[in-house]
Scaffold this active site. Structure first.
Site, PDB file in Angstrom:
ATOM      1  N   SER A  13      39.436  51.442  28.632  1.00  0.00           N
ATOM      2  CA  SER A  13      38.230  51.613  29.463  1.00  0.00           C
ATOM      3  C   SER A  13      36.967  51.840  28.627  1.00  0.00           C
ATOM      4  O   SER A  13      36.991  52.508  27.597  1.00  0.00           O
ATOM      5  CB  SER A  13      38.434  52.809  30.402  1.00  0.00           C
ATOM      6  N   SER A  15      34.434  53.438  29.907  1.00  0.00           N
ATOM      7  CA  SER A  15      33.762  54.629  30.435  1.00  0.00           C
ATOM      8  C   SER A  15      33.587  55.744  29.405  1.00  0.00           C
ATOM      9  O   SER A  15      32.526  56.384  29.376  1.00  0.00           O
ATOM     10  CB  SER A  15      34.508  55.152  31.666  1.00  0.00           C
ATOM     11  N   THR A  60      40.341  54.555  38.078  1.00  0.00           N
ATOM     12  CA  THR A  60      40.423  53.097  38.084  1.00  0.00           C
ATOM     13  C   THR A  60      41.820  52.724  38.559  1.00  0.00           C
ATOM     14  O   THR A  60      42.554  53.578  39.079  1.00  0.00           O
ATOM     15  CB  THR A  60      40.035  52.544  36.687  1.00  0.00           C
ATOM     16  N   LYS A  64      42.327  53.963  43.109  1.00  0.00           N
ATOM     17  CA  LYS A  64      41.093  54.066  43.895  1.00  0.00           C
ATOM     18  C   LYS A  64      41.351  54.282  45.388  1.00  0.00           C
ATOM     19  O   LYS A  64      40.603  54.978  46.053  1.00  0.00           O
ATOM     20  CB  LYS A  64      40.231  52.822  43.687  1.00  0.00           C
ATOM     21  N   ASN A  85      35.854  56.020  43.261  1.00  0.00           N
ATOM     22  CA  ASN A  85      35.909  55.823  41.802  1.00  0.00           C
ATOM     23  C   ASN A  85      35.423  57.072  41.058  1.00  0.00           C
ATOM     24  O   ASN A  85      35.489  57.121  39.837  1.00  0.00           O
ATOM     25  CB  ASN A  85      35.111  54.596  41.362  1.00  0.00           C
ATOM     26  N   ASP A 100      30.322  52.144  43.053  1.00  0.00           N
ATOM     27  CA  ASP A 100      30.293  50.714  42.693  1.00  0.00           C
ATOM     28  C   ASP A 100      29.223  49.942  43.479  1.00  0.00           C
ATOM     29  O   ASP A 100      28.449  49.174  42.911  1.00  0.00           O
ATOM     30  CB  ASP A 100      31.659  50.069  42.949  1.00  0.00           C
ATOM     31  N   GLY A 127      38.156  40.917  47.087  1.00  0.00           N
ATOM     32  CA  GLY A 127      38.951  41.997  46.501  1.00  0.00           C
ATOM     33  C   GLY A 127      38.177  43.307  46.533  1.00  0.00           C
ATOM     34  O   GLY A 127      37.202  43.460  47.280  1.00  0.00           O
ATOM     35  N   ALA A 129      36.122  44.794  44.341  1.00  0.00           N
ATOM     36  CA  ALA A 129      34.709  44.745  43.948  1.00  0.00           C
ATOM     37  C   ALA A 129      33.882  44.053  45.032  1.00  0.00           C
ATOM     38  O   ALA A 129      32.770  44.490  45.353  1.00  0.00           O
ATOM     39  CB  ALA A 129      34.561  44.016  42.615  1.00  0.00           C
ATOM     40  N   TYR A 222      31.363  40.924  33.110  1.00  0.00           N
ATOM     41  CA  TYR A 222      30.529  41.267  31.941  1.00  0.00           C
ATOM     42  C   TYR A 222      31.204  40.859  30.648  1.00  0.00           C
ATOM     43  O   TYR A 222      30.623  41.000  29.580  1.00  0.00           O
ATOM     44  CB  TYR A 222      30.180  42.766  31.926  1.00  0.00           C
ATOM     45  N   GLY A 243      27.456  41.283  34.856  1.00  0.00           N
ATOM     46  CA  GLY A 243      27.982  42.522  35.445  1.00  0.00           C
ATOM     47  C   GLY A 243      27.645  43.793  34.694  1.00  0.00           C
ATOM     48  O   GLY A 243      27.934  44.890  35.186  1.00  0.00           O
TER      49      GLY A 243
HETATM   50  P1  NAP Z   1      40.642  41.849  42.794  1.00  0.00           P
HETATM   51  O1  NAP Z   1      40.652  42.944  43.791  1.00  0.00           O
HETATM   52  O2  NAP Z   1      41.918  41.474  42.123  1.00  0.00           O
HETATM   53  O3  NAP Z   1      40.030  40.521  43.512  1.00  0.00           O
HETATM   54  C1  NAP Z   1      40.029  39.300  42.845  1.00  0.00           C
HETATM   55  C2  NAP Z   1      39.287  38.255  43.682  1.00  0.00           C
HETATM   56  O4  NAP Z   1      39.221  37.032  42.925  1.00  0.00           O
HETATM   57  C3  NAP Z   1      39.974  37.913  44.993  1.00  0.00           C
HETATM   58  O5  NAP Z   1      39.009  37.639  45.969  1.00  0.00           O
HETATM   59  C4  NAP Z   1      40.755  36.652  44.633  1.00  0.00           C
HETATM   60  O6  NAP Z   1      41.009  35.801  45.734  1.00  0.00           O
HETATM   61  C5  NAP Z   1      39.774  35.971  43.708  1.00  0.00           C
HETATM   62  N1  NAP Z   1      40.436  35.014  42.818  1.00  0.00           N
HETATM   63  C6  NAP Z   1      41.276  35.284  41.792  1.00  0.00           C
HETATM   64  N2  NAP Z   1      41.693  34.149  41.217  1.00  0.00           N
HETATM   65  C7  NAP Z   1      41.105  33.129  41.898  1.00  0.00           C
HETATM   66  C8  NAP Z   1      41.147  31.711  41.777  1.00  0.00           C
HETATM   67  N3  NAP Z   1      41.903  31.116  40.841  1.00  0.00           N
HETATM   68  N4  NAP Z   1      40.421  30.969  42.643  1.00  0.00           N
HETATM   69  C9  NAP Z   1      39.673  31.575  43.599  1.00  0.00           C
HETATM   70  N5  NAP Z   1      39.584  32.918  43.763  1.00  0.00           N
HETATM   71  C10 NAP Z   1      40.310  33.680  42.923  1.00  0.00           C
HETATM   72  O7  NAP Z   1      39.638  42.163  41.598  1.00  0.00           O
HETATM   73  P2  NAP Z   1      38.299  43.074  41.640  1.00  0.00           P
HETATM   74  O8  NAP Z   1      38.636  44.443  41.201  1.00  0.00           O
HETATM   75  O9  NAP Z   1      37.645  42.883  42.963  1.00  0.00           O
HETATM   76  O10 NAP Z   1      37.429  42.417  40.451  1.00  0.00           O
HETATM   77  C11 NAP Z   1      36.879  41.114  40.605  1.00  0.00           C
HETATM   78  C12 NAP Z   1      35.918  40.815  39.433  1.00  0.00           C
HETATM   79  O11 NAP Z   1      34.831  41.726  39.451  1.00  0.00           O
HETATM   80  C13 NAP Z   1      36.583  40.936  38.052  1.00  0.00           C
HETATM   81  O12 NAP Z   1      36.105  39.873  37.260  1.00  0.00           O
HETATM   82  C14 NAP Z   1      36.067  42.260  37.526  1.00  0.00           C
HETATM   83  O13 NAP Z   1      35.952  42.270  36.117  1.00  0.00           O
HETATM   84  C15 NAP Z   1      34.670  42.317  38.160  1.00  0.00           C
HETATM   85  N6  NAP Z   1      34.186  43.701  38.349  1.00  0.00           N
HETATM   86  C16 NAP Z   1      33.004  44.065  37.748  1.00  0.00           C
HETATM   87  C17 NAP Z   1      32.495  45.339  37.929  1.00  0.00           C
HETATM   88  C18 NAP Z   1      31.197  45.735  37.264  1.00  0.00           C
HETATM   89  O14 NAP Z   1      30.880  46.940  37.233  1.00  0.00           O
HETATM   90  N7  NAP Z   1      30.419  44.789  36.783  1.00  0.00           N
HETATM   91  C19 NAP Z   1      33.188  46.272  38.725  1.00  0.00           C
HETATM   92  C20 NAP Z   1      34.393  45.872  39.321  1.00  0.00           C
HETATM   93  C21 NAP Z   1      34.879  44.579  39.122  1.00  0.00           C
HETATM   94  P3  NAP Z   1      42.345  36.000  46.639  1.00  0.00           P
HETATM   95  O15 NAP Z   1      42.029  37.103  47.595  1.00  0.00           O
HETATM   96  O16 NAP Z   1      42.532  34.688  47.287  1.00  0.00           O
HETATM   97  O17 NAP Z   1      43.463  36.359  45.684  1.00  0.00           O
END
Ligand code: NAP
Length: 283
Positions: A13, A15, A60, A64, A85, A100, A127, A129, A222, A243
């Site tokens: 992490s 953090s 994390t 959560k 979180n 978030d 998902g 996020a 990011y 991000g």
């Molecule tokens: P998650 O709960 O696992 O959700 C993943 C999402 O991506 C789902 O909607 C999934 O669709 C979709 N997905 C995955 N593979 C795919 C593909 N091949 N084609 C189309 N859609 C696909 O993950 P999360 O925690 O929400 O995180 C998502 C992203 O946000 C990650 O890249 C993470 O690094 C980023 N993030 C950034 C921050 C920040 O502070 N900047 C914070 C949190 C997360 P399905 O529902 O169909 O599986």
């Protein structure tokens, strides 16, 4: 006073680097350390933390959602998201927050100059996020947020949790994305597509051509700092944001909760971003 981040895995992490830098800049000698807590071990952790002088922690994967029934009080935003979180011990009670969504809203406002009020937005993903960002956009009075997801049932479930009725589920196929983007001034990627280690990429970027001139493209990813989505958007003259500002802003908001006082958010965000630049291994 001690602060932690719990999860499994958690040792990777960012953090501790971010929070350590901000605590140092505030002149506070408060340790912030990662602590591995496996699924199912939260009750034991909460008891141990209380006895060990831990007065707050970030959570994390995979905790959560599982924390909610174990806490004494949940802030309304975290309750709406069904996830926390940030957890603080206040007057002997564990209080849960979720920073978030507010972190994403602050990043949009401060780094991209975008106020979503009255805007139509296309949001990709459903998902954890995506839920935080979609509900924050709805709370910021975005007029309409199209939530486009590969598994459309997940988008439907997410949209049904919006008490304001501003979220609309949609499919993730190229034609739907083009149709939604044509009506949107902001597109937010909350999927894993383009993330380091993700084997998949967007099939095509024609939805970017459908966005109106001057529209914004916000990719929550990011690592890498510039995804293919952001490169393609920049090439088309669109405003882009990765991000990192969201990551940093959610951390600043978490620190405000831990210390229970307001901070100079922009100054703290700059400290946190600088710490990540100085510690590229933290990615
Ligand atoms: P998650 O709960 O696992 O959700 C993943 C999402 O991506 C789902 O909607 C999934 O669709 C979709 N997905 C995955 N593979 C795919 C593909 N091949 N084609 C189309 N859609 C696909 O993950 P999360 O925690 O929400 O995180 C998502 C992203 O946000 C990650 O890249 C993470 O690094 C980023 N993030 C950034 C921050 C920040 O502070 N900047 C914070 C949190 C997360 P399905 O529902 O169909 O599986």
């Amino acid at each position: 006073m001690k602060l932690q981040i719990i999860g499994d895995p958690v040792l990777h992490s960012k953090s501790p680097v971010i929070q350590g830098a901000m605590l140092g800049a505030l002149g506070l000698d408060i340790p912030y350390t990662p602590h591995v807590v496996r699924r199912g071990e939260l009750p034991q952790y909460l008891a141990w933390a209380r006895d060990s002088g831990v007065s707050g922690f970030n959570a994390t994967m995979p905790h959560k959602e599982d924390l909610l029934p174990l806490l004494d009080h949940i802030d309304p935003a975290a309750r709406a998201m069904g996830a926390v979180n940030t957890v603080c011990l206040r007057d002997g009670k564990w209080v849960g927050f979720n920073t978030d969504g507010a972190g994403a809203a602050a990043a949009l406002r401060d780094s991209l100059g975008i106020d979503p009020a009255g805007m139509t937005v296309t949001l990709l993903g459903a998902g954890g996020a995506a839920k935080a960002v979609a509900l924050a956009l709805a709370a910021s009075r975005a007029e309409r947020v199209f939530v486009c997801n590969r598994t459309v049932e997940r988008a439907q479930t997410l949209c049904a949790q919006d008490p304001l009725g501003r979220l609309a589920p949609a499919e993730f196929d190229p034609e739907t994305l083009v149709r939604c983007a044509a009506r949107s001034r902001l597109l937010v990627n909350c999927t894993n597509l383009g993330m380091a280690g993700c084997p998949h990429q967007f099939a095509d970027f024609s939805f970017l051509d459908a966005l109106p001139p001057g529209a914004g493209v916000f990719d929550l990813i990011y690592h890498p700092a510039r995804t293919e989505l952001l490169s393609q958007a920049k090439r088309r003259g669109l405003k882009t944001l990765n991000g990192l500002p969201m990551l940093v802003n959610q951390a600043v908001l978490a620190l405000e909760r831990f210390l229970n006082r307001p901070l100079d958010r922009k100054a703290m965000a700059a400290v946190a971003a600088g710490a990540l630049e100085d510690n590229p291994a933290a990615f």
